[in-house]
Design a protein around this motif. Structure first.
Motif, PDB file in Angstrom:
ATOM      1  N   TYR A 106     -89.208  99.749   5.110  1.00 20.89           N
ATOM      2  CA  TYR A 106     -89.271  98.239   4.807  1.00 20.89           C
ATOM      3  C   TYR A 106     -91.054  97.894   5.042  1.00 20.89           C
TER       4      TYR A 106
ATOM      5  N   SER B  84     -83.071  93.880   2.150  1.00 20.58           N
ATOM      6  CA  SER B  84     -82.470  94.872   2.667  1.00 20.58           C
ATOM      7  C   SER B  84     -81.514  95.221   1.814  1.00 20.58           C
TER       8      SER B  84
ATOM      9  N   GLU C 288     -87.094  91.855   6.244  1.00 22.00           N
ATOM     10  CA  GLU C 288     -86.181  92.450   5.349  1.00 22.00           C
ATOM     11  C   GLU C 288     -84.789  91.599   5.293  1.00 22.00           C
TER      12      GLU C 288
END
Length: 354
Positions: free
Chosen positions: A32, A227, A46
């Motif tokens: 990320y 995510s 995220e």
């Protein structure tokens, strides 16, 4: 990835409210990255939620394949089979496959879309208006010809919901988000999810309201996090999840007439490697994802800035001809351009390992 700061520098310029989240998926791992101006939130970047716009279309096509696997519907069903009072010959000439591949002939937007709120154009467009438009729609001469259609994908999502007497979110949860543990991906958000939803902005920094996709939710209604979207890309790269067979099936083009077309995905070539991608845009957000299954790499980019200004968007609505596309905008640079550059760097790295 060391080059991200320089690659994104021009895009980030003069965007004081920017939340740019980037995910890189390779060798089974997820990395990320984020570029957040004035970030005072305790929520990890995220886990912040963005409108993903037209990337929703990929999810809608996968729902179609999942429901077909359960013999609930067929990709070759005609639209007329699933629309009440469909005595229009044209609706019995186009199939769900046509809708999923943008080859039904339906225009980008229905001609009777006349939003009362130009900043939330789909909010008050309901089933009766959709059916009124379809009652005398006739695009026989365009069947089989690619014409990107928000209307067509919205109609497909609507048909899938009607088939099971379900909401779009319920289908999404059953077939995709629960199996992949994508817990923050939905059209209608719960209280906790709303607290993580970012504000959207035009390219000039003007804050704009969130969209209500209404009956067009299957074309662009999903909100999600970096995510979750990385989990989705990862699932498309691997062969060990419950959706693997239909995710793989969605990667393979289908024949329409004498030409091949993908179910929502777009296929391109970079450095001699084919890759699949899709982008998305609302009035306050842009998104981009791409993947190359052979090399096992993928990327996700989410931004809370849109392509252009409200005046540009007004023009799109008034003309009812164009929408968020791959064309270069008149203001700023396209998020797709950034995504393609990152993908090229990743491909170079992976090809160098061979």
């Amino acid at each position: 990835m060391n080059d991200l700061k320089s690659i994104t520098s021009e895009y980030r310029n003069n965007k004081k409210n920017l939340q740019l989240a980037i995910g890189i998926i390779r060798e089974g791992d997820i990395e990320y990255y984020s570029f957040c101006e004035n970030n005072k939130s305790a929520i990890p970047p995220e886990n912040m939620l963005f409108e993903i716009g037209s990337i929703t279309k990929v999810f809608t096509s996968i729902l179609l394949l999942e429901m077909e696997t359960e013999n609930l519907i067929s990709i070759d069903d005609t639209v007329g089979m699933h629309i009440s009072n469909a005595d229009n010959d044209y609706l019995h000439s186009i199939t769900l496959k046509h809708l999923a591949t943008h080859t039904s002939g339906l225009p980008r937007l229905p001609t009777n879309l006349k939003p009362s709120d130009r900043l939330n154009p789909y909010a008050d467009y309901a089933e009766d208006q959709l059916y009124s438009f379809l009652s005398d729609a006739n695009y026989h001469d365009q069947i089989g010809v690619f014409e990107y259609s928000n209307l067509g994908m919205g109609l497909l999502g609507h048909i899938l919901c009607k088939r099971l007497g379900s909401t779009y979110d319920a289908l999404l949860e059953k077939y995709i988000t629960n199996p992949l543990k994508m817990n923050d991906t939905a059209v209608l958000l719960n209280t906790e999810q709303k607290s993580k939803l970012l504000n959207g902005h035009t390219s000039t920094g003007k804050r704009v309201p969130h969209w209500d996709a209404s009956i067009h939710e299957g074309a662009g209604g999903i909100k999600s996090s970096l995510s979750d979207m990385c989990l989705f890309v990862q699932a498309n790269l691997e062969n060990k999840n419950l959706l693997s067979s239909n995710l793989l099936k969605s990667h393979v083009p289908v024949m329409i007439g004498s030409s091949n077309h993908h179910l929502s995905w777009v296929e391109d070539n970079l450095l001699g490697e084919n890759y699949l991608w899709h982008n998305g845009g609302t009035y306050g957000f842009t998104s981009y994802l791409a993947l190359n299954k052979e090399l096992g790499i993928g990327i996700v980019l989410l931004s809370n800035y849109c392509y252009g200004s409200i005046s540009i968007m007004d023009h799109l609505i008034n003309q009812l001809k164009t929408w968020i596309t791959r064309k270069e905008p008149t203001e700023g640079i396209l998020l797709d351009t950034i995504g393609k550059e990152i993908l090229e760097k990743l491909l170079e790295e992976e090809l160098h390992k061979k």
